[in-house]
Design an enzyme around this catalytic site. Structure first.
Site, PDB file in Angstrom:
ATOM      1  N   TYR A 163       3.232   7.676   1.916  1.00 50.25           N
ATOM      2  CA  TYR A 163       3.801   6.695   1.787  1.00 50.25           C
ATOM      3  C   TYR A 163       4.077   6.268   0.274  1.00 50.25           C
ATOM      4  CZ  TYR A 163       3.460   5.499   6.780  1.00 50.25           C
ATOM      5  OH  TYR A 163       3.523   5.594   8.083  1.00 50.25           O
ATOM      6  N   PHE A 194       0.624  -0.988   0.028  1.00 52.15           N
ATOM      7  CA  PHE A 194      -0.059   0.091   0.006  1.00 52.15           C
ATOM      8  C   PHE A 194       0.965   1.141  -0.061  1.00 52.15           C
ATOM      9  CE2 PHE A 194      -4.676  -1.586   0.817  1.00 52.15           C
ATOM     10  CZ  PHE A 194      -3.980  -2.844   0.830  1.00 52.15           C
ATOM     11  N   ALA A 195       0.700   2.176  -0.966  1.00 52.92           N
ATOM     12  CA  ALA A 195       1.361   3.342  -0.912  1.00 52.92           C
ATOM     13  C   ALA A 195       0.236   4.479  -1.072  1.00 52.92           C
ATOM     14  CB  ALA A 195       2.173   3.470  -2.249  1.00 52.92           C
ATOM     15  N   ASP A 214       4.322  -4.283   4.128  1.00 50.49           N
ATOM     16  CA  ASP A 214       4.335  -2.864   4.285  1.00 50.49           C
ATOM     17  C   ASP A 214       5.382  -2.114   3.104  1.00 50.49           C
ATOM     18  OD1 ASP A 214       2.952  -2.861   6.786  1.00 50.49           O
ATOM     19  OD2 ASP A 214       4.827  -1.789   7.770  1.00 50.49           O
ATOM     20  N   VAL A 215       5.264  -1.079   2.693  1.00 50.02           N
ATOM     21  CA  VAL A 215       5.976  -0.470   1.932  1.00 50.02           C
ATOM     22  C   VAL A 215       7.285   0.406   2.160  1.00 50.02           C
ATOM     23  CG1 VAL A 215       4.864   1.912   1.759  1.00 50.02           C
ATOM     24  CG2 VAL A 215       5.456   0.814  -0.298  1.00 50.02           C
ATOM     25  N   ASP A 216       7.067   0.796   3.481  1.00 55.44           N
ATOM     26  CA  ASP A 216       8.377   1.435   4.179  1.00 55.44           C
ATOM     27  C   ASP A 216       9.604   0.479   4.270  1.00 55.44           C
ATOM     28  OD1 ASP A 216       6.860   0.328   6.086  1.00 55.44           O
ATOM     29  OD2 ASP A 216       7.373   1.672   7.537  1.00 55.44           O
ATOM     30  N   GLU A 240      -2.290  -5.629  13.431  1.00 58.13           N
ATOM     31  CA  GLU A 240      -1.369  -6.663  13.861  1.00 58.13           C
ATOM     32  C   GLU A 240      -2.223  -7.398  14.909  1.00 58.13           C
ATOM     33  OE1 GLU A 240       2.938  -5.854  13.957  1.00 58.13           O
ATOM     34  OE2 GLU A 240       2.274  -5.320  16.138  1.00 58.13           O
ATOM     35  N   HIS A 269       7.855 -11.146  14.587  1.00 55.78           N
ATOM     36  CA  HIS A 269       8.089  -9.656  14.853  1.00 55.78           C
ATOM     37  C   HIS A 269       9.603  -9.469  15.462  1.00 55.78           C
ATOM     38  CE1 HIS A 269       7.790  -5.591  15.884  1.00 55.78           C
ATOM     39  NE2 HIS A 269       6.719  -5.211  15.616  1.00 55.78           N
ATOM     40  N   THR A 306       2.799  -7.545  22.974  1.00 52.42           N
ATOM     41  CA  THR A 306       1.637  -6.490  22.975  1.00 52.42           C
ATOM     42  C   THR A 306       0.427  -6.925  22.417  1.00 52.42           C
ATOM     43  OG1 THR A 306       2.732  -5.538  21.087  1.00 52.42           O
ATOM     44  CG2 THR A 306       3.364  -4.573  23.168  1.00 52.42           C
TER      45      THR A 306
HETATM   46  N1  UDP Z   1       0.109   3.040   4.965  1.00 54.68           N
HETATM   47  C1  UDP Z   1       0.162   4.051   3.897  1.00 54.68           C
HETATM   48  N2  UDP Z   1      -0.351   5.272   4.057  1.00 54.68           N
HETATM   49  C2  UDP Z   1      -0.572   5.944   5.322  1.00 54.68           C
HETATM   50  C3  UDP Z   1      -0.204   4.874   6.327  1.00 54.68           C
HETATM   51  C4  UDP Z   1       0.118   3.772   6.195  1.00 54.68           C
HETATM   52  O1  UDP Z   1       0.366   3.523   2.714  1.00 54.68           O
HETATM   53  O2  UDP Z   1      -0.732   7.091   5.503  1.00 54.68           O
HETATM   54  C5  UDP Z   1       0.595   1.618   4.575  1.00 54.68           C
HETATM   55  C6  UDP Z   1       1.994   1.422   4.280  1.00 54.68           C
HETATM   56  O3  UDP Z   1       2.241   0.428   3.046  1.00 54.68           O
HETATM   57  C7  UDP Z   1       2.527   1.299   5.459  1.00 54.68           C
HETATM   58  C8  UDP Z   1       1.626   0.273   6.333  1.00 54.68           C
HETATM   59  O4  UDP Z   1       0.361   1.116   5.745  1.00 54.68           O
HETATM   60  O5  UDP Z   1       3.879   0.580   5.231  1.00 54.68           O
HETATM   61  C9  UDP Z   1       1.985   0.268   7.653  1.00 54.68           C
HETATM   62  O6  UDP Z   1       1.906   1.523   8.348  1.00 54.68           O
HETATM   63  P1  UDP Z   1       3.347   2.163   8.856  1.00 54.68           P
HETATM   64  O7  UDP Z   1       4.399   1.212   8.079  1.00 54.68           O
HETATM   65  O8  UDP Z   1       3.354   3.385   9.257  1.00 54.68           O
HETATM   66  O9  UDP Z   1       3.310   1.063  10.193  1.00 54.68           O
HETATM   67  P2  UDP Z   1       4.503   0.494  11.179  1.00 54.68           P
HETATM   68  O10 UDP Z   1       5.331  -0.414  10.345  1.00 54.68           O
HETATM   69  O11 UDP Z   1       5.289   2.022  11.642  1.00 54.68           O
HETATM   70  O12 UDP Z   1       4.180  -0.210  12.258  1.00 54.68           O
HETATM   71 MN    MN Z   2       5.975  -0.327   8.066  1.00 56.45          MN
END
Ligand code: UDP
Ligand code: MN
Length: 299
Positions: free
Chosen positions: A70, A65-66, A157-159, A249, A179, A191
């Site tokens: 993101y 998801f982007a 995730d995309v990040d 999660e 995790h 958690t």
């Molecule tokens: N995401 C997105 N836009 C947003 C928030 C989240 O596309 O504004 C998607 C994105 O793919 C991201 C995932 O949801 O990698 C999970 O969110 P995030 O990475 O912030 O969660 P974390 O890994 O920090 O728990």
């Molecule tokens: Mn993430």
């Protein structure tokens, strides 16, 4: 898929015999109590797995998801996937986004047999809703198109950035990922959602592993069951004015626990954090979460 069911014998392969009394890994748990393998470097032979995979003609979809800001992570995510994810195999990248034309403008080039498919979806105001609604959006597309286009889905995730081999060893009916912050910790540190009113509730004396929300997958049918279950659990909670502590999660963890579900579990090699350095049991760090300014990127 009918033509994926061929049962021809595999081509001849030469490799060292597995030794019953010499397990390749003795420093880490390589199987769960319900006999799901836990995937660590050294415990599998990529060549055997690829041979079997190609023979079956299976196809893989990688979903991500982007949404909103993101989108900035997408290009490096796909470019590193091109170097390390299912190399030499066909892959469909399914990009769920609220900005289809901006994704097209990124001009990301992928190799032969691989393609980027943009799925335009709504965005949500709260970041919690953006992450939770992934369950609904994936389950919707399972029946529409995943079922006819791919055999396995990998939902991440995309990040993130790929930096070492991720191949067919991860695939199974349904898989989850340990995790990185919890796999050596006790249950009391997990958690999980602890309020009995929530659909995601797990009491203190239960739980096997703490799975990450940002990396699961499996056969399309199993991913449908998982995402559909989690989405409906969230809707029930929403109607009761409760939201699980770690959103999607938390629901994923209760689904896995109460269905003894993952048929394969990915070690933290498959999901690590940039800031966590390394550890002696990690022979590879394959996929890494990037550091980000949460407050900035989520608004
Ligand atoms: N995401 C997105 N836009 C947003 C928030 C989240 O596309 O504004 C998607 C994105 O793919 C991201 C995932 O949801 O990698 C999970 O969110 P995030 O990475 O912030 O969660 P974390 O890994 O920090 O728990
Ligand atoms: Mn993430």
């Amino acid at each position: 898929r009918i033509n994926g069911q061929k049962e021809n014998r595999l081509q001849r392969m030469l490799y060292p015999k597995p030794e019953t009394l010499k397990p390749p890994r003795t420093d880490v748990l390589t199987v769960s109590p319900w006999l799901a393998p836990i995937v660590w470097e050294g415990s599998f032979n990529t060549e055997i797995l690829n041979n079997q995979f190609r023979q079956k003609g299976w196809r893989v979809g990688l979903t991500t998801f982007a949404i909103k800001k993101y989108i900035r992570f997408l290009k490096p995510f796909i470019e590193t996937a091109e170097k390390f994810f299912m190399v030499g195999l066909p892959v469909n990248y399914y990009v769920f986004t609220d900005q289809a034309s901006n994704v097209t403008d990124l001009n990301i080039i992928v190799g032969t047999g691989r393609q980027i498919i943009i799925l335009e979806v709504p965005s949500y105001e709260r970041w919690q809703d953006v992450t939770m609604r992934r369950m609904q959006m994936i389950s919707d597309v399972c029946q529409q198109r995943f079922a006819s286009e791919v055999d396995y889905l990998v939902c991440v995730d995309v990040d993130m950035r790929f930096q070492d081999h991720v191949g067919v060893e991860i695939l199974s009916d349904v898989f989850g990922t340990l995790h990185p912050a919890f796999f050596v910790k006790g249950r009391d540190k997990f958690t999980y959602e602890r309020r009995p009113e929530s659909q995601a509730y797990i009491p203190e004396d239960e739980g096997d592993f703490y799975y990450a929300g940002g990396y699961f997958g499996g056969k399309v049918e199993e991913v449908y069951k998982l995402t559909n279950h989690c989405h409906h659990a969230m809707l029930t909670d929403k109607a009761n004015n409760i939201e699980a502590i770690w959103h999607d999660e938390s629901y994923l963890n209760s689904y896995f626990l109460y269905n003894k579900k993952p048929t394969k579990i990915l070690s933290p090699e498959y999901l690590w954090n940039e800031m966590d350095g390394t550890a002696f049991y990690l022979r590879k760090i394959r996929f890494i979460a990037l550091q980000k300014n949460m407050a900035e990127v989520r608004t």
